[in-house]
Design an enzyme around this catalytic site. Structure first.
Site, PDB file in Angstrom:
ATOM      1  N   VAL A  48       0.860  -1.188   0.000  1.00 13.55           N
ATOM      2  CA  VAL A  48       0.000   0.000   0.000  1.00 13.55           C
ATOM      3  C   VAL A  48       0.889   1.229   0.000  1.00 13.55           C
ATOM      4  CG1 VAL A  48      -2.053  -0.957   1.121  1.00 13.55           C
ATOM      5  CG2 VAL A  48      -0.176  -0.127   2.519  1.00 13.55           C
ATOM      6  N   SER A  49       0.505   2.234  -0.767  1.00 18.29           N
ATOM      7  CA  SER A  49       1.186   3.518  -0.689  1.00 18.29           C
ATOM      8  C   SER A  49       0.531   4.309   0.424  1.00 18.29           C
ATOM      9  CB  SER A  49       1.082   4.276  -2.019  1.00 18.29           C
ATOM     10  OG  SER A  49      -0.264   4.568  -2.298  1.00 18.29           O
ATOM     11  N   THR A  50       1.172   5.396   0.840  1.00 13.64           N
ATOM     12  CA  THR A  50       0.657   6.186   1.954  1.00 13.64           C
ATOM     13  C   THR A  50      -0.765   6.648   1.702  1.00 13.64           C
ATOM     14  OG1 THR A  50       2.893   6.957   2.415  1.00 13.64           O
ATOM     15  CG2 THR A  50       1.105   8.191   3.402  1.00 13.64           C
ATOM     16  N   GLU A  51      -1.039   7.112   0.468  1.00 15.58           N
ATOM     17  CA  GLU A  51      -2.363   7.634   0.142  1.00 15.58           C
ATOM     18  C   GLU A  51      -3.434   6.551   0.144  1.00 15.58           C
ATOM     19  OE1 GLU A  51       0.329   8.047  -1.595  1.00 15.58           O
ATOM     20  OE2 GLU A  51       0.783  10.196  -1.469  1.00 15.58           O
ATOM     21  N   GLU A  52      -3.017   5.290  -0.054  1.00 16.63           N
ATOM     22  CA  GLU A  52      -3.995   4.213  -0.170  1.00 16.63           C
ATOM     23  C   GLU A  52      -4.250   3.493   1.146  1.00 16.63           C
ATOM     24  OE1 GLU A  52      -2.848   2.908  -4.733  1.00 16.63           O
ATOM     25  OE2 GLU A  52      -1.745   2.123  -3.033  1.00 16.63           O
TER      26      GLU A  52
END
Length: 481
Positions: A9-13
Protein backbone atom coordinates in the site's frame (compact mmCIF):
# COMPACT_ATOMS: atom_id res chain seq x y z
CA UNK A 1 2.82 -25.78 -5.71
CA UNK A 2 4.55 -23.49 -3.21
CA UNK A 3 2.95 -20.04 -3.37
CA UNK A 4 4.11 -16.71 -1.98
CA UNK A 5 2.13 -13.49 -1.99
CA UNK A 6 3.22 -9.87 -2.30
CA UNK A 7 1.15 -6.99 -0.92
CA UNK A 8 1.72 -3.24 -0.90
CA UNK A 9 0.00 0.00 0.00
CA UNK A 10 1.19 3.52 -0.69
CA UNK A 11 0.66 6.19 1.95
CA UNK A 12 -2.36 7.63 0.14
CA UNK A 13 -4.00 4.21 -0.17
CA UNK A 14 -3.70 3.20 3.50
CA UNK A 15 -7.29 4.16 4.22
CA UNK A 16 -8.91 2.96 1.00
CA UNK A 17 -11.19 -0.02 1.52
CA UNK A 18 -9.89 -3.11 -0.19
CA UNK A 19 -6.31 -1.88 -0.46
CA UNK A 20 -5.13 -2.32 3.12
CA UNK A 21 -2.42 -4.85 3.81
CA UNK A 22 -4.84 -7.01 5.77
CA UNK A 23 -7.47 -6.98 2.99
CA UNK A 24 -4.96 -7.90 0.29
CA UNK A 25 -3.45 -10.59 2.48
CA UNK A 26 -6.85 -12.15 3.18
CA UNK A 27 -8.01 -12.18 -0.45
CA UNK A 28 -4.73 -13.52 -1.82
CA UNK A 29 -4.58 -16.22 0.87
CA UNK A 30 -8.14 -17.33 0.09
CA UNK A 31 -7.30 -17.52 -3.59
CA UNK A 32 -4.28 -19.71 -2.87
CA UNK A 33 -6.44 -21.94 -0.65
CA UNK A 34 -8.90 -22.37 -3.54
CA UNK A 35 -6.23 -23.71 -5.86
CA UNK A 36 -5.60 -27.46 -5.79
CA UNK A 37 -2.17 -28.38 -4.46
CA UNK A 38 -1.19 -24.73 -3.76
CA UNK A 39 0.36 -23.98 -0.35
CA UNK A 40 1.14 -20.53 1.05
CA UNK A 41 4.78 -20.53 2.18
CA UNK A 42 5.73 -16.85 2.49
CA UNK A 43 4.35 -13.30 2.49
CA UNK A 44 6.18 -10.17 1.33
CA UNK A 45 4.87 -6.71 2.19
CA UNK A 46 5.77 -3.07 1.56
CA UNK A 47 3.59 -0.86 3.76
CA UNK A 48 3.48 2.81 2.81
CA UNK A 49 5.82 2.45 -0.18
CA UNK A 50 5.34 3.74 -3.73
CA UNK A 51 5.68 1.41 -6.75
CA UNK A 52 7.71 3.96 -8.72
CA UNK A 53 10.59 1.46 -8.89
CA UNK A 54 11.73 -1.91 -7.56
CA UNK A 55 13.84 -0.45 -4.77
CA UNK A 56 11.45 -1.65 -2.06
CA UNK A 57 12.41 -3.84 0.92
CA UNK A 58 9.68 -6.40 0.29
CA UNK A 59 10.43 -6.68 -3.43
CA UNK A 60 14.16 -6.98 -2.88
CA UNK A 61 13.67 -9.75 -0.31
CA UNK A 62 11.29 -11.50 -2.70
CA UNK A 63 13.87 -11.35 -5.51
CA UNK A 64 16.52 -12.81 -3.22
CA UNK A 65 14.19 -15.70 -2.35
CA UNK A 66 13.29 -16.21 -6.04
CA UNK A 67 16.95 -16.99 -6.72
CA UNK A 68 17.02 -19.37 -3.76
CA UNK A 69 14.01 -21.28 -5.07
CA UNK A 70 11.84 -20.72 -1.99
CA UNK A 71 8.53 -20.76 -3.95
CA UNK A 72 7.01 -21.65 -7.34
CA UNK A 73 4.44 -18.87 -7.89
CA UNK A 74 4.06 -15.29 -6.66
CA UNK A 75 0.49 -14.03 -6.15
CA UNK A 76 -0.67 -10.38 -6.00
CA UNK A 77 -4.06 -8.79 -5.48
CA UNK A 78 -3.55 -6.51 -8.51
CA UNK A 79 -0.68 -5.99 -10.92
CA UNK A 80 -0.17 -2.37 -9.78
CA UNK A 81 0.51 -3.62 -6.25
CA UNK A 82 3.74 -5.12 -7.59
CA UNK A 83 4.79 -2.91 -10.50
CA UNK A 84 3.75 0.16 -12.52
CA UNK A 85 6.45 0.37 -15.20
CA UNK A 86 6.79 -1.99 -18.14
CA UNK A 87 10.57 -2.08 -17.81
CA UNK A 88 10.23 -3.20 -14.20
CA UNK A 89 7.59 -5.73 -15.24
CA UNK A 90 9.87 -7.10 -17.94
CA UNK A 91 12.78 -7.41 -15.51
CA UNK A 92 10.66 -9.17 -12.92
CA UNK A 93 9.17 -11.60 -15.42
CA UNK A 94 12.64 -12.31 -16.73
CA UNK A 95 13.88 -13.11 -13.22
CA UNK A 96 10.81 -15.24 -12.57
CA UNK A 97 11.29 -17.21 -15.79
CA UNK A 98 14.99 -17.82 -15.16
CA UNK A 99 14.14 -19.32 -11.79
CA UNK A 100 11.01 -21.18 -12.94
CA UNK A 101 8.65 -18.98 -10.90
CA UNK A 102 5.12 -18.19 -12.13
CA UNK A 103 3.10 -15.00 -11.57
CA UNK A 104 -0.63 -14.58 -10.87
CA UNK A 105 -2.93 -11.60 -10.21
CA UNK A 106 -6.02 -12.51 -8.16
CA UNK A 107 -8.37 -9.87 -9.60
CA UNK A 108 -7.09 -9.71 -13.21
CA UNK A 109 -6.37 -12.00 -16.11
CA UNK A 110 -2.67 -11.33 -15.75
CA UNK A 111 -0.68 -14.44 -15.02
CA UNK A 112 2.23 -16.45 -16.33
CA UNK A 113 0.94 -19.84 -15.27
CA UNK A 114 -0.18 -20.23 -18.90
CA UNK A 115 1.52 -19.27 -22.17
CA UNK A 116 -1.42 -17.08 -23.23
CA UNK A 117 -1.45 -15.27 -19.87
CA UNK A 118 2.25 -14.49 -20.12
CA UNK A 119 1.85 -13.17 -23.67
CA UNK A 120 -1.15 -11.03 -22.73
CA UNK A 121 0.43 -9.36 -19.68
CA UNK A 122 3.53 -8.37 -21.64
CA UNK A 123 1.63 -6.99 -24.63
CA UNK A 124 -0.87 -4.99 -22.57
CA UNK A 125 1.84 -3.43 -20.41
CA UNK A 126 4.12 -2.68 -23.36
CA UNK A 127 1.35 -1.04 -25.40
CA UNK A 128 0.27 1.18 -22.50
CA UNK A 129 3.77 2.45 -21.78
CA UNK A 130 4.61 2.83 -25.47
CA UNK A 131 1.58 5.06 -26.00
CA UNK A 132 2.41 7.23 -22.96
CA UNK A 133 6.07 7.57 -23.92
CA UNK A 134 5.31 8.18 -27.60
CA UNK A 135 2.86 10.97 -26.81
CA UNK A 136 5.23 12.55 -24.31
CA UNK A 137 8.13 12.34 -26.75
CA UNK A 138 6.17 13.96 -29.58
CA UNK A 139 5.02 16.84 -27.39
CA UNK A 140 8.45 17.39 -25.80
CA UNK A 141 10.31 17.33 -29.11
CA UNK A 142 7.93 19.76 -30.74
CA UNK A 143 7.86 22.21 -27.85
CA UNK A 144 11.61 22.00 -27.36
CA UNK A 145 12.27 22.84 -31.00
CA UNK A 146 9.93 25.82 -30.88
CA UNK A 147 11.80 27.21 -27.89
CA UNK A 148 15.21 26.54 -29.41
CA UNK A 149 14.19 28.49 -32.52
CA UNK A 150 13.18 31.45 -30.37
CA UNK A 151 9.54 31.15 -31.38
CA UNK A 152 6.51 31.82 -29.25
CA UNK A 153 4.72 28.73 -27.94
CA UNK A 154 1.62 30.71 -27.11
CA UNK A 155 0.27 32.00 -23.80
CA UNK A 156 1.07 35.22 -22.02
CA UNK A 157 4.43 36.87 -22.66
CA UNK A 158 5.98 37.93 -19.37
CA UNK A 159 6.27 41.50 -18.10
CA UNK A 160 8.98 43.43 -19.94
CA UNK A 161 8.57 41.72 -23.34
CA UNK A 162 5.97 41.23 -26.04
CA UNK A 163 5.66 39.19 -29.23
CA UNK A 164 6.07 41.15 -32.47
CA UNK A 165 3.79 39.39 -34.96
CA UNK A 166 5.28 41.18 -37.96
CA UNK A 167 8.90 40.42 -37.13
CA UNK A 168 8.04 37.09 -35.50
CA UNK A 169 10.29 37.73 -32.52
CA UNK A 170 10.25 38.93 -28.94
CA UNK A 171 10.89 42.63 -28.34
CA UNK A 172 11.39 44.72 -25.19
CA UNK A 173 8.55 46.83 -23.79
CA UNK A 174 10.67 49.82 -22.81
CA UNK A 175 8.32 51.27 -20.18
CA UNK A 176 8.08 47.92 -18.36
CA UNK A 177 11.80 47.19 -18.79
CA UNK A 178 12.60 50.46 -17.03
CA UNK A 179 10.80 49.26 -13.90
CA UNK A 180 12.38 45.80 -14.10
CA UNK A 181 15.83 47.42 -14.03
CA UNK A 182 14.75 49.42 -10.96
CA UNK A 183 13.63 46.21 -9.25
CA UNK A 184 17.03 44.60 -9.76
CA UNK A 185 18.83 47.73 -8.50
CA UNK A 186 16.70 47.81 -5.36
CA UNK A 187 17.13 44.07 -4.84
CA UNK A 188 20.93 44.29 -5.03
CA UNK A 189 20.84 47.29 -2.66
CA UNK A 190 19.20 45.03 -0.06
CA UNK A 191 15.46 45.55 -0.52
CA UNK A 192 13.19 42.53 -0.17
CA UNK A 193 10.22 41.74 -2.43
CA UNK A 194 7.70 43.39 -0.07
CA UNK A 195 9.72 46.62 0.12
CA UNK A 196 10.12 46.71 -3.67
CA UNK A 197 6.36 46.19 -4.13
CA UNK A 198 5.64 49.06 -1.71
CA UNK A 199 8.01 51.38 -3.59
CA UNK A 200 6.39 50.61 -6.95
CA UNK A 201 2.89 51.12 -5.53
CA UNK A 202 3.87 54.42 -3.88
CA UNK A 203 5.12 55.61 -7.30
CA UNK A 204 1.74 54.72 -8.80
CA UNK A 205 3.22 51.99 -10.99
CA UNK A 206 0.93 49.00 -11.62
CA UNK A 207 1.32 45.60 -13.21
CA UNK A 208 0.46 45.01 -16.86
CA UNK A 209 -3.07 44.08 -15.79
CA UNK A 210 -3.44 47.32 -13.81
CA UNK A 211 -3.12 45.68 -10.39
CA UNK A 212 -1.01 46.84 -7.49
CA UNK A 213 2.28 45.03 -7.01
CA UNK A 214 2.63 42.24 -4.46
CA UNK A 215 5.77 40.58 -3.12
CA UNK A 216 4.84 37.44 -5.10
CA UNK A 217 4.62 39.35 -8.38
CA UNK A 218 7.96 41.06 -7.74
CA UNK A 219 9.63 37.76 -6.84
CA UNK A 220 8.44 36.10 -10.05
CA UNK A 221 10.02 38.83 -12.12
CA UNK A 222 13.35 38.84 -10.27
CA UNK A 223 13.88 35.08 -10.69
CA UNK A 224 12.74 34.96 -14.33
CA UNK A 225 15.77 34.16 -16.56
CA UNK A 226 14.13 35.78 -19.57
CA UNK A 227 15.23 39.12 -18.15
CA UNK A 228 18.83 38.31 -19.12
CA UNK A 229 17.79 36.68 -22.39
CA UNK A 230 17.25 32.99 -21.55
CA UNK A 231 13.96 31.22 -22.13
CA UNK A 232 11.83 30.80 -19.08
CA UNK A 233 9.47 28.64 -21.07
CA UNK A 234 11.63 25.55 -21.64
CA UNK A 235 9.59 22.36 -21.53
CA UNK A 236 10.30 19.43 -19.27
CA UNK A 237 12.11 16.61 -21.02
CA UNK A 238 11.58 14.28 -18.07
CA UNK A 239 10.32 14.45 -14.51
CA UNK A 240 13.55 15.80 -13.06
CA UNK A 241 15.00 18.24 -15.57
CA UNK A 242 13.97 21.16 -17.73
CA UNK A 243 16.18 22.85 -20.29
CA UNK A 244 17.07 26.52 -20.49
CA UNK A 245 17.70 28.13 -23.88
CA UNK A 246 19.79 31.29 -24.17
CA UNK A 247 19.37 34.24 -26.56
CA UNK A 248 15.63 33.78 -26.99
CA UNK A 249 14.58 37.11 -25.46
CA UNK A 250 16.41 40.43 -25.86
CA UNK A 251 18.12 41.02 -22.50
CA UNK A 252 16.81 43.69 -20.12
CA UNK A 253 19.61 43.25 -17.58
CA UNK A 254 22.97 41.52 -17.77
CA UNK A 255 23.53 37.95 -16.61
CA UNK A 256 25.87 39.30 -13.91
CA UNK A 257 23.14 41.55 -12.45
CA UNK A 258 20.61 38.70 -12.57
CA UNK A 259 23.00 36.28 -10.82
CA UNK A 260 23.93 38.78 -8.12
CA UNK A 261 20.28 39.54 -7.39
CA UNK A 262 19.48 35.82 -7.25
CA UNK A 263 22.41 35.13 -4.92
CA UNK A 264 21.40 37.88 -2.50
CA UNK A 265 17.72 36.94 -2.47
CA UNK A 266 18.54 33.29 -1.72
CA UNK A 267 20.59 34.38 1.29
CA UNK A 268 17.72 36.40 2.77
CA UNK A 269 14.47 35.15 1.25
CA UNK A 270 13.58 32.43 3.76
CA UNK A 271 13.59 34.83 6.69
CA UNK A 272 13.07 38.24 5.12
CA UNK A 273 10.58 41.03 5.81
CA UNK A 274 7.86 40.46 8.40
CA UNK A 275 8.88 36.83 8.70
CA UNK A 276 12.11 37.79 10.51
CA UNK A 277 10.35 40.10 12.99
CA UNK A 278 7.33 38.04 14.02
CA UNK A 279 7.24 35.60 16.91
CA UNK A 280 6.17 32.56 14.90
CA UNK A 281 8.89 30.06 15.82
CA UNK A 282 8.47 27.67 12.89
CA UNK A 283 7.62 30.04 10.02
CA UNK A 284 9.91 29.49 7.04
CA UNK A 285 11.18 26.22 8.53
CA UNK A 286 8.02 24.11 8.69
CA UNK A 287 7.61 22.30 5.36
CA UNK A 288 4.40 21.14 3.69
CA UNK A 289 4.50 17.40 2.82
CA UNK A 290 1.94 17.90 0.07
CA UNK A 291 3.47 20.67 -2.07
CA UNK A 292 6.90 21.28 -0.51
CA UNK A 293 6.25 24.94 0.31
CA UNK A 294 7.03 26.47 3.70
CA UNK A 295 4.39 27.41 6.27
CA UNK A 296 3.65 30.91 7.52
CA UNK A 297 2.17 31.83 10.86
CA UNK A 298 -1.14 33.47 11.72
CA UNK A 299 -3.09 34.17 14.89
CA UNK A 300 -6.71 33.55 15.83
CA UNK A 301 -8.50 34.86 18.90
CA UNK A 302 -11.21 33.04 20.84
CA UNK A 303 -14.12 35.54 20.92
CA UNK A 304 -15.33 34.22 24.30
CA UNK A 305 -12.08 34.01 26.26
CA UNK A 306 -9.83 36.35 24.28
CA UNK A 307 -7.18 33.62 24.13
CA UNK A 308 -4.79 34.02 21.18
CA UNK A 309 -3.80 30.88 19.29
CA UNK A 310 -0.84 30.63 16.91
CA UNK A 311 -1.25 28.47 13.82
CA UNK A 312 0.73 27.67 10.66
CA UNK A 313 -0.66 27.62 7.13
CA UNK A 314 0.97 26.45 3.88
CA UNK A 315 2.10 29.45 1.82
CA UNK A 316 0.36 27.98 -1.25
CA UNK A 317 -3.03 27.73 0.44
CA UNK A 318 -4.03 31.36 -0.19
CA UNK A 319 -3.54 30.90 -3.95
CA UNK A 320 -5.45 27.58 -3.78
CA UNK A 321 -2.41 25.67 -5.05
CA UNK A 322 -2.48 23.54 -1.90
CA UNK A 323 -5.25 22.54 0.50
CA UNK A 324 -3.14 21.15 3.34
CA UNK A 325 -4.83 21.83 6.71
CA UNK A 326 -3.42 24.40 9.13
CA UNK A 327 -1.62 23.18 12.25
CA UNK A 328 -1.38 24.75 15.68
CA UNK A 329 1.96 25.78 17.14
CA UNK A 330 1.20 23.71 20.24
CA UNK A 331 0.90 20.55 18.12
CA UNK A 332 4.30 21.22 16.56
CA UNK A 333 5.84 22.10 19.93
CA UNK A 334 4.63 18.85 21.48
CA UNK A 335 6.37 16.80 18.78
CA UNK A 336 9.45 18.88 17.89
CA UNK A 337 11.71 18.36 20.92
CA UNK A 338 10.98 14.59 21.23
CA UNK A 339 11.75 14.17 17.53
CA UNK A 340 14.87 16.31 17.84
CA UNK A 341 15.99 14.13 20.75
CA UNK A 342 15.41 11.04 18.61
CA UNK A 343 17.48 12.54 15.80
CA UNK A 344 20.24 13.25 18.32
CA UNK A 345 20.06 9.64 19.56
CA UNK A 346 20.33 8.42 15.96
CA UNK A 347 23.46 10.50 15.43
CA UNK A 348 24.95 9.25 18.70
CA UNK A 349 24.07 5.60 18.07
CA UNK A 350 26.02 5.41 14.81
CA UNK A 351 29.07 6.61 16.74
CA UNK A 352 30.02 9.16 14.08
CA UNK A 353 31.48 12.49 15.07
CA UNK A 354 30.17 14.52 12.18
CA UNK A 355 32.25 17.55 13.14
CA UNK A 356 35.55 15.73 13.59
CA UNK A 357 37.60 16.54 10.52
CA UNK A 358 40.26 14.03 11.56
CA UNK A 359 38.06 11.00 10.96
CA UNK A 360 38.44 9.22 7.68
CA UNK A 361 35.39 9.36 5.45
CA UNK A 362 35.69 5.70 4.51
CA UNK A 363 35.63 4.62 8.17
CA UNK A 364 32.46 6.62 8.74
CA UNK A 365 30.88 5.11 5.64
CA UNK A 366 31.58 1.61 6.95
CA UNK A 367 29.78 2.40 10.22
CA UNK A 368 26.73 3.77 8.40
CA UNK A 369 26.67 0.83 5.98
CA UNK A 370 26.61 -1.58 8.93
CA UNK A 371 23.63 0.27 10.40
CA UNK A 372 21.79 0.02 7.08
CA UNK A 373 22.48 -3.73 7.02
CA UNK A 374 21.05 -4.03 10.55
CA UNK A 375 17.88 -2.32 9.38
CA UNK A 376 17.58 -4.79 6.52
CA UNK A 377 17.96 -7.71 8.91
CA UNK A 378 15.40 -6.31 11.34
CA UNK A 379 12.94 -5.85 8.47
CA UNK A 380 13.27 -9.56 7.67
CA UNK A 381 12.49 -10.37 11.28
CA UNK A 382 9.35 -8.18 11.35
CA UNK A 383 8.29 -9.65 7.99
CA UNK A 384 8.62 -13.20 9.32
CA UNK A 385 6.81 -12.37 12.58
CA UNK A 386 3.94 -10.68 10.75
CA UNK A 387 3.58 -13.47 8.19
CA UNK A 388 3.31 -15.93 11.08
CA UNK A 389 0.79 -13.63 12.82
CA UNK A 390 2.88 -13.14 15.94
CA UNK A 391 2.58 -9.37 15.53
CA UNK A 392 -0.46 -7.38 14.36
CA UNK A 393 -0.88 -5.48 11.08
CA UNK A 394 -0.66 -2.17 12.95
CA UNK A 395 2.46 -3.21 14.84
CA UNK A 396 4.06 -4.40 11.60
CA UNK A 397 3.32 -1.09 9.87
CA UNK A 398 4.65 0.91 12.84
CA UNK A 399 7.88 -1.09 12.97
CA UNK A 400 8.40 -0.68 9.22
CA UNK A 401 7.75 3.06 9.50
CA UNK A 402 10.37 3.33 12.24
CA UNK A 403 12.91 1.38 10.21
CA UNK A 404 12.18 3.57 7.18
CA UNK A 405 12.79 6.70 9.26
CA UNK A 406 16.14 5.38 10.47
CA UNK A 407 17.07 4.20 6.98
CA UNK A 408 16.32 7.63 5.54
CA UNK A 409 18.56 9.25 8.16
CA UNK A 410 21.49 6.90 7.53
CA UNK A 411 21.16 7.23 3.76
CA UNK A 412 21.26 11.00 4.19
CA UNK A 413 24.45 10.70 6.25
CA UNK A 414 25.93 8.36 3.63
CA UNK A 415 25.09 10.85 0.87
CA UNK A 416 26.83 13.66 2.77
CA UNK A 417 29.87 11.48 3.30
CA UNK A 418 30.04 10.74 -0.43
CA UNK A 419 29.68 14.41 -1.23
CA UNK A 420 32.35 15.54 1.19
CA UNK A 421 35.23 13.11 0.71
CA UNK A 422 38.38 14.58 2.18
CA UNK A 423 36.44 17.22 4.15
CA UNK A 424 34.72 17.37 7.51
CA UNK A 425 31.00 16.80 7.23
CA UNK A 426 29.20 20.18 7.05
CA UNK A 427 26.26 19.48 9.38
CA UNK A 428 25.19 20.94 12.73
CA UNK A 429 27.23 19.72 15.68
CA UNK A 430 25.75 17.37 18.24
CA UNK A 431 26.70 19.83 21.02
CA UNK A 432 24.62 22.59 19.40
CA UNK A 433 21.62 20.28 19.11
CA UNK A 434 21.97 19.32 22.77
CA UNK A 435 22.10 23.02 23.65
CA UNK A 436 18.85 23.65 21.79
CA UNK A 437 17.12 20.74 23.55
CA UNK A 438 18.35 21.72 27.04
CA UNK A 439 17.47 25.41 26.75
CA UNK A 440 14.27 25.24 24.71
CA UNK A 441 11.78 25.80 27.54
CA UNK A 442 13.79 28.69 28.99
CA UNK A 443 13.86 30.69 25.74
CA UNK A 444 11.26 33.19 24.54
CA UNK A 445 9.72 32.77 21.09
CA UNK A 446 12.18 35.03 19.27
CA UNK A 447 15.15 33.31 20.90
CA UNK A 448 13.74 29.90 19.98
CA UNK A 449 13.25 31.10 16.43
CA UNK A 450 16.85 32.33 16.06
CA UNK A 451 18.37 29.20 17.61
CA UNK A 452 16.14 26.92 15.54
CA UNK A 453 17.11 28.61 12.29
CA UNK A 454 20.80 28.44 13.11
CA UNK A 455 20.55 24.64 13.27
CA UNK A 456 17.53 23.46 11.28
CA UNK A 457 16.92 23.91 7.57
CA UNK A 458 13.56 22.18 7.32
CA UNK A 459 10.95 20.35 9.42
CA UNK A 460 8.64 18.15 7.34
CA UNK A 461 5.31 17.33 9.00
CA UNK A 462 2.30 15.19 8.22
CA UNK A 463 -1.26 14.84 9.54
CA UNK A 464 -2.84 11.46 10.31
CA UNK A 465 -6.61 12.10 10.40
CA UNK A 466 -7.28 8.58 11.68
CA UNK A 467 -5.88 9.58 15.10
CA UNK A 468 -7.49 11.84 17.67
CA UNK A 469 -6.87 15.54 17.15
CA UNK A 470 -4.15 15.96 19.80
CA UNK A 471 -2.07 13.15 18.25
CA UNK A 472 -2.62 13.78 14.52
CA UNK A 473 0.57 15.68 13.76
CA UNK A 474 3.74 13.73 12.98
CA UNK A 475 7.20 15.07 12.25
CA UNK A 476 8.43 13.04 9.30
CA UNK A 477 11.90 14.56 8.97
CA UNK A 478 14.21 17.16 10.49
CA UNK A 479 16.86 18.43 8.06
CA UNK A 480 19.84 20.17 9.66
CA UNK A 481 21.84 23.01 8.14
Amino acid sequence: MRAALYIRVSTEEQSKEGYSLAAQKEKCAKFIESQPDWDLVKIYADPGVSAKDLNRPGVQQMLEDVKKGFFDVIVVYRLDRLVRRVLDLHNLLDDFEKNNVKFKSVTEVFDTTTAMGKFFITIVGAMAEWERDNLSERVSMGMEQIVREGKWKGGEVGYGHKWDRNEQEFVIVEEEAKYIKMMYEWSIDGDGDITIAHKLNEMGITTRQGNWWTNTAVGRILINPKNYGASKRGVRTNKDNSFLVGNVYPAIVSKEIYDESLRLRKSRLRFSGRNSDNDFIYSGVLSCPRCGSTFKGNKTTDPDTGTVYKNYVCNNKASKKCDYPSVSEKMVDDKFIPNLQQALDDLSNVDIDLDDGNKEIEEQKQVVTKELQKIKERRKKWQYAWANETISDEDFSDRNAEESRKEKHYLSVLEKLERNKGESLPVSSIDEIKKLIDNWKRLNDNEKKKLLRSLVNKIVIDIDKSKKKSERLNIKEIVFN
